[in-house]
Design a protein around this motif. Structure first.
Motif, PDB file in Angstrom:
ATOM      1  N   MET A  90     168.682  46.556 114.261  1.00  0.00           N
ATOM      2  CA  MET A  90     167.530  47.417 113.967  1.00  0.00           C
ATOM      3  C   MET A  90     168.018  48.750 113.424  1.00  0.00           C
ATOM      4  N   GLN A  91     168.970  49.307 114.149  1.00  0.00           N
ATOM      5  CA  GLN A  91     169.500  50.591 113.732  1.00  0.00           C
ATOM      6  C   GLN A  91     170.103  50.517 112.333  1.00  0.00           C
ATOM      7  N   SER A  92     170.788  49.389 112.063  1.00  0.00           N
ATOM      8  CA  SER A  92     171.469  49.279 110.778  1.00  0.00           C
ATOM      9  C   SER A  92     170.466  49.119 109.634  1.00  0.00           C
ATOM     10  N   ILE A  93     169.345  48.450 109.928  1.00  0.00           N
ATOM     11  CA  ILE A  93     168.342  48.279 108.877  1.00  0.00           C
ATOM     12  C   ILE A  93     167.796  49.641 108.460  1.00  0.00           C
ATOM     13  N   LEU A  94     167.521  50.490 109.454  1.00  0.00           N
ATOM     14  CA  LEU A  94     166.959  51.803 109.160  1.00  0.00           C
ATOM     15  C   LEU A  94     167.951  52.698 108.439  1.00  0.00           C
ATOM     16  N   GLU A  95     169.242  52.378 108.562  1.00  0.00           N
ATOM     17  CA  GLU A  95     170.224  53.204 107.881  1.00  0.00           C
ATOM     18  C   GLU A  95     170.544  52.698 106.491  1.00  0.00           C
ATOM     19  N   ASN A  96     169.974  51.513 106.166  1.00  0.00           N
ATOM     20  CA  ASN A  96     170.208  50.959 104.832  1.00  0.00           C
ATOM     21  C   ASN A  96     169.533  51.862 103.790  1.00  0.00           C
ATOM     22  N   PRO A  97     170.314  52.510 102.936  1.00  0.00           N
ATOM     23  CA  PRO A  97     169.714  53.484 102.005  1.00  0.00           C
ATOM     24  C   PRO A  97     168.725  52.848 101.032  1.00  0.00           C
ATOM     25  N   TYR A  98     168.945  51.611 100.637  1.00  0.00           N
ATOM     26  CA  TYR A  98     168.040  50.980  99.666  1.00  0.00           C
ATOM     27  C   TYR A  98     166.673  50.738 100.293  1.00  0.00           C
ATOM     28  N   LEU A  99     166.709  50.285 101.562  1.00  0.00           N
ATOM     29  CA  LEU A  99     165.457  50.032 102.258  1.00  0.00           C
ATOM     30  C   LEU A  99     164.669  51.323 102.438  1.00  0.00           C
ATOM     31  N   ILE A 100     165.383  52.363 102.808  1.00  0.00           N
ATOM     32  CA  ILE A 100     164.732  53.670 102.974  1.00  0.00           C
ATOM     33  C   ILE A 100     164.100  54.081 101.650  1.00  0.00           C
ATOM     34  N   ALA A 101     164.813  53.878 100.559  1.00  0.00           N
ATOM     35  CA  ALA A 101     164.298  54.264  99.244  1.00  0.00           C
ATOM     36  C   ALA A 101     163.002  53.525  98.944  1.00  0.00           C
ATOM     37  N   VAL A 102     162.976  52.222  99.253  1.00  0.00           N
ATOM     38  CA  VAL A 102     161.759  51.450  98.995  1.00  0.00           C
ATOM     39  C   VAL A 102     160.611  51.977  99.845  1.00  0.00           C
ATOM     40  N   LEU A 103     160.914  52.254 101.127  1.00  0.00           N
ATOM     41  CA  LEU A 103     159.869  52.754 102.019  1.00  0.00           C
ATOM     42  C   LEU A 103     159.314  54.083 101.518  1.00  0.00           C
ATOM     43  N   VAL A 104     160.206  54.970 101.117  1.00  0.00           N
ATOM     44  CA  VAL A 104     159.767  56.281 100.630  1.00  0.00           C
ATOM     45  C   VAL A 104     158.935  56.114  99.365  1.00  0.00           C
ATOM     46  N   ALA A 105     159.345  55.158  98.530  1.00  0.00           N
ATOM     47  CA  ALA A 105     158.623  54.959  97.276  1.00  0.00           C
ATOM     48  C   ALA A 105     157.226  54.411  97.534  1.00  0.00           C
ATOM     49  N   LEU A 106     157.065  53.716  98.656  1.00  0.00           N
ATOM     50  CA  LEU A 106     155.753  53.130  98.929  1.00  0.00           C
ATOM     51  C   LEU A 106     154.743  54.154  99.447  1.00  0.00           C
ATOM     52  N   VAL A 107     155.253  55.288  99.940  1.00  0.00           N
ATOM     53  CA  VAL A 107     154.345  56.274 100.534  1.00  0.00           C
ATOM     54  C   VAL A 107     153.235  56.712  99.566  1.00  0.00           C
ATOM     55  N   PRO A 108     153.559  57.060  98.306  1.00  0.00           N
ATOM     56  CA  PRO A 108     152.464  57.450  97.402  1.00  0.00           C
ATOM     57  C   PRO A 108     151.444  56.339  97.214  1.00  0.00           C
ATOM     58  N   LEU A 109     151.907  55.077  97.244  1.00  0.00           N
ATOM     59  CA  LEU A 109     150.982  53.964  97.067  1.00  0.00           C
ATOM     60  C   LEU A 109     149.987  53.928  98.217  1.00  0.00           C
ATOM     61  N   VAL A 110     150.490  54.242  99.418  1.00  0.00           N
ATOM     62  CA  VAL A 110     149.611  54.306 100.583  1.00  0.00           C
ATOM     63  C   VAL A 110     148.532  55.361 100.366  1.00  0.00           C
ATOM     64  N   TRP A 111     148.869  56.384  99.632  1.00  0.00           N
ATOM     65  CA  TRP A 111     147.873  57.403  99.322  1.00  0.00           C
ATOM     66  C   TRP A 111     146.984  56.958  98.159  1.00  0.00           C
ATOM     67  N   ILE A 112     147.585  56.433  97.076  1.00  0.00           N
ATOM     68  CA  ILE A 112     146.821  56.172  95.852  1.00  0.00           C
ATOM     69  C   ILE A 112     145.701  55.173  96.098  1.00  0.00           C
ATOM     70  N   LEU A 113     145.973  54.084  96.807  1.00  0.00           N
ATOM     71  CA  LEU A 113     144.959  53.034  96.923  1.00  0.00           C
ATOM     72  C   LEU A 113     143.703  53.514  97.647  1.00  0.00           C
ATOM     73  N   PRO A 114     143.833  54.075  98.873  1.00  0.00           N
ATOM     74  CA  PRO A 114     142.604  54.569  99.502  1.00  0.00           C
ATOM     75  C   PRO A 114     141.983  55.711  98.714  1.00  0.00           C
ATOM     76  N   TYR A 115     142.855  56.551  98.131  1.00  0.00           N
ATOM     77  CA  TYR A 115     142.308  57.668  97.350  1.00  0.00           C
ATOM     78  C   TYR A 115     141.454  57.152  96.199  1.00  0.00           C
ATOM     79  N   ALA A 116     141.971  56.128  95.465  1.00  0.00           N
ATOM     80  CA  ALA A 116     141.226  55.625  94.306  1.00  0.00           C
ATOM     81  C   ALA A 116     139.888  55.053  94.753  1.00  0.00           C
ATOM     82  N   LEU A 117     139.889  54.314  95.842  1.00  0.00           N
ATOM     83  CA  LEU A 117     138.628  53.774  96.347  1.00  0.00           C
ATOM     84  C   LEU A 117     137.667  54.908  96.692  1.00  0.00           C
TER      85      LEU A 117
END
Lengths: 337, 373
Positions: free
Chosen positions: A1-28
């Motif tokens: 678990m700890q190693s997954i959270l330290e995976n830089p690529y995974l973190i990058a994907v998660l961070v990139a998804l944050v705006p999407l979490v905003w855009i979809l409800p915002y657009a609706l």
């Protein structure tokens, strides 16, 4: 678990998804708001039934309807380009969110050419629109796409010049730095600084951004009464929804840039009161939504300009003012040092 | 170096297009965004009105068909047809009938102009004035509904009289409408008529000189916008219009030039104010009487023919009726203003842009039901 959270690529994907979490409800929400704002400006009620309270679920229902619709690709169209176009348009507007500071601790990518990146990557939208208009194999779509390309390219110049003025004052292209330098009470926001040499660029930027996101009075590419639906005439179902989503995402992106550059971004208007990362998100989103509201307000009030009048406004009105302003702000900077 | 050559593009505007105001097809030849030529193709809504009229067994039965010609100005159509048959018969209608006809015709004129103005705003890209206009038009339709039960196709003005007298409370409700509508015209002017963008889009666009207008048989607000003070309600009064005091608005050089699209629009706005004046006068002096007393039991006009022209909201609406002495008309010919006005479109839109073409077509204010009949 700890190693997954330290995976830089995974973190990058998660961070990139944050705006999407905003855009979809915002657009609706924004589409629902657009309907309600237009309705109340026109002595109507707008959606009232779906979901109960003031038809709040109307756009969700519409979204489901669009998802379930038959996927129509005109037989004479360029199939792959036709399919590709909505994704390019959405990618362009979504990518812009990467450099927008939502609060003091969250920014997708804190690159030091932030503003430049936003301006550049949102131009990708033009490519998508052109592809869509061309691939549809429809004269109205093509006319709409050509107009759109000409319009967006023209208006990028005054808007970039307006942004440049702020960059000259702050001395950085990093949006987070720009926001941080507007710390304090609301009179420290750039729109009120060096009056009026930073207020004029705000007006220029706002007018130009209306044109960039194809809103009235510059909604010529999708001028319903002339070009049927412009470049997305042939699109239906989910592909149409992608264009729609991109338009609303783009509206917020330009508002967010305006807020970050001129209205203190996530800074509280009351100095250190009500500030902090969470309040930062609140201030940023509410300032952004205010400009969304202004865009809607204009849309339901004003008629539409003609193509040549639009070009006139860009090249002969906004450009000279933006240039003159740069000269004045340059002189100000020179003598104040 | 070889000269760079571009090709012209033929574009079909309509019959399914949001701003052709119905099923009209415009064959547009474009050089880029410039209109080289435009040919209107009509006939998509042809319903053989004139042939139907001959097949009717009674002159009154034609009236519902007349209603459907210009379906937004049914009262004016009814009035013109009824006047034509009354002329054949030589009937004099009671004064009360004439007054009520004037009230209805003017209310319908306002309703028609509201549609023209609202949809014109829509053509230019302003959505909100359209709904404001429809909100006010709704009040007029309510008045019609309480009078004759119908909101669009009234069958109210009959040969020799009216289908119903005015209901109780009509006069008060009509006065209340005038009171609410007057400020709304001002609001419309603030929102649309004097809007900078709207003026930029319509002033000096599609200029129609007075001589061209007359040569093409253009009538109504279009002709008046070109500076010709010609209104049949004044120049050839019918239905006691000579008793009412009103002005004929004509095009001016204030904002655009005489005969441009803005003036065509503005003449309609000003005409609505004049119509309100006429309605007020008619309501004040409404005589009493029986509205059905002059309706003939059997309509058998003597052998002969009659032409009556009237000022419908779109222009000069004329009916030419021939009687062979039987109970049904031998021939009914309608001279429809929308048809004649549309014919001038190619003349005034050459050299304009596509966006202007929409603005010009909207300012002509056609109803396809009347163009095709």
């Amino acid at each position: 678990m700890q190693s997954i959270l330290e995976n830089p690529y995974l973190i990058a994907v998660l961070v990139a998804l944050v705006p999407l979490v905003w855009i979809l409800p915002y657009a609706l929400f924004a589409i629902w708001l657009e309907r309600k704002v237009s309705a109340h400006m026109q002595d109507r009620l707008g959606p009232m039934r779906t979901g109960g309270w003031h038809g709040w679920a109307q756009t969700i229902a519409d979204m489901i309807k669009l998802l379930l619709k038959e996927d129509i690709i005109p037989s004479k169209s360029e199939k792959w380009l036709f399919i590709l176009a909505p994704y390019i348009v959405f990618a362009g507007s979504y990518a812009a969110y990467a450099a927008i500071p939502f609060t003091s601790v969250y920014i997708g990518s804190n690159i030091n050419v932030g503003v430049f990146y936003v301006v550049a990557v949102s131009s990708l939208v033009v490519v998508g629109i052109l592809i869509g208009g061309w691939a549809s194999n429809n004269k109205w779509s093509l006319l709409g796409a050509m107009r759109s390309a000409a319009q967006i390219v023209s208006y990028e110049i005054p808007s970039t010049l307006a942004i440049l003025t702020v960059v000259m004052v702050v001395g950085t292209l990093n949006l987070q730095e720009i926001v941080k330098s507007q710390e304090g009470w609301f009179w420290n926001w750039f729109v009120f600084q060096k009056f009026p040499f930073l207020f004029i660029p705000f007006l220029i930027y706002f007018i130009a951004s209306l044109a960039e996101v194809n809103r009235t009075p510059f909604d010529i590419p999708e001028a319903e009464s002339e070009l049927v639906a412009g470049y997305h005439t042939e699109y239906s179902g989910m592909r149409f929804a992608m264009f729609f989503l991109a338009e609303y995402a783009n509206m917020f992106a330009v508002s967010a840039v305006a807020v970050s550059l001129f209205f203190g971004g996530w800074q509280s208007p009351f100095g250190t009161a009500l500030s902090g990362p969470a309040w930062g998100v609140f201030w940023f989103l509410s300032k952004g939504l205010f400009f969304i509201f202004v865009q809607m307000w204009l849309r339901w009030t004003l008629p539409r300009l003609r193509v040549d009048q639009l070009m006139y406004t860009s090249w002969k009105v906004l450009m000279p003012f933006a240039f003159a302003n740069i000269v004045f702000i340059g002189l100000w900077m020179m003598f104040s040092h | 170096m070889a000269e760079f050559r571009t090709e012209e593009m033929v574009l079909n505007m309509g019959p399914q297009h949001p701003s052709t105001h119905g099923v009209l097809r415009l064959e547009v030849v474009l050089d880029g965004e410039i209109v080289v030529n435009v040919v209107p193709h009509i006939g998509y809504l042809h319903r053989c009105f004139e042939k139907h009229a001959e097949a009717m067994t009674n002159y009154q039965q034609v009236i519902p068909y007349v209603d459907r010609m210009d379906y937004v100005t049914s009262m004016n159509n009814d009035l013109a047809y009824a006047l034509a048959v009354e002329k054949l018969l030589g009937i004099q209608v009671p004064e009360r009938v004439s007054y009520i006809r004037v009230i209805m015709a003017e209310l319908n004129r306002i309703a028609s102009h509201l549609i023209a103005i609202g949809t014109y705003g829509l053509d230019i890209g302003a959505f909100t004035p359209f709904l404001f206009c429809f909100r006010d038009r709704e009040l007029i339709l309510d008045l019609f509904e309480m009078t004759c039960g119908a909101r669009l196709l009234y069958n109210y003005i009959w040969v020799g009289g009216l289908s119903h007298d005015l209901p109780d409370g009509f006069v008060e409700k009509a006065r209340a409408f005038i009171k609410t509508f007057r400020p709304n015209i001002k609001e419309l002017n603030d929102l649309l008529s004097y809007n900078k963008i709207f003026i930029d889009r319509t002033a000096n666009i599609g200029v129609l000189p007075a001589d061209v207008a007359i040569n093409y048989g253009v009538t109504g607000p279009m002709l008046r916008a070109s500076g010709v003070r010609w209104d049949l309600r004044k120049n050839d009064p019918y239905s006691l219009y000579e008793r009412f005091d009103f002005e004929i608005p004509v095009g001016t050089n204030d904002i655009g030039v005489v005969g441009d699209s803005w003036n065509r629009y503005m003449v309609r706005v000003r005409e609505m104010e004049q119509s309100l004046n006429i309605i007020e006068q008619a309501l004040d002096n409404l005589p009493s009487g029986d509205v059905k007393s002059a309706i003939p039991k059997r309509i058998r006009p003597p052998v002969g023919e009659a032409y009556v022209r009237s000022e419908s909201p779109k222009g000069e609406l004329g009916f030419y009726v021939i009687s062979d002495g039987s109970g049904s008309p031998f021939r009914v010919k309608a001279r429809s203003p929308s048809f004649c006005n549309l014919s001038v479109l190619p003349e005034i839109s050459r050299g304009a842009m596509v966006a202007d073409l929409v603005a010009i077509l909207g300012s002509i204010d056609i109803v396809l039901g009347e163009v095709d009949r």
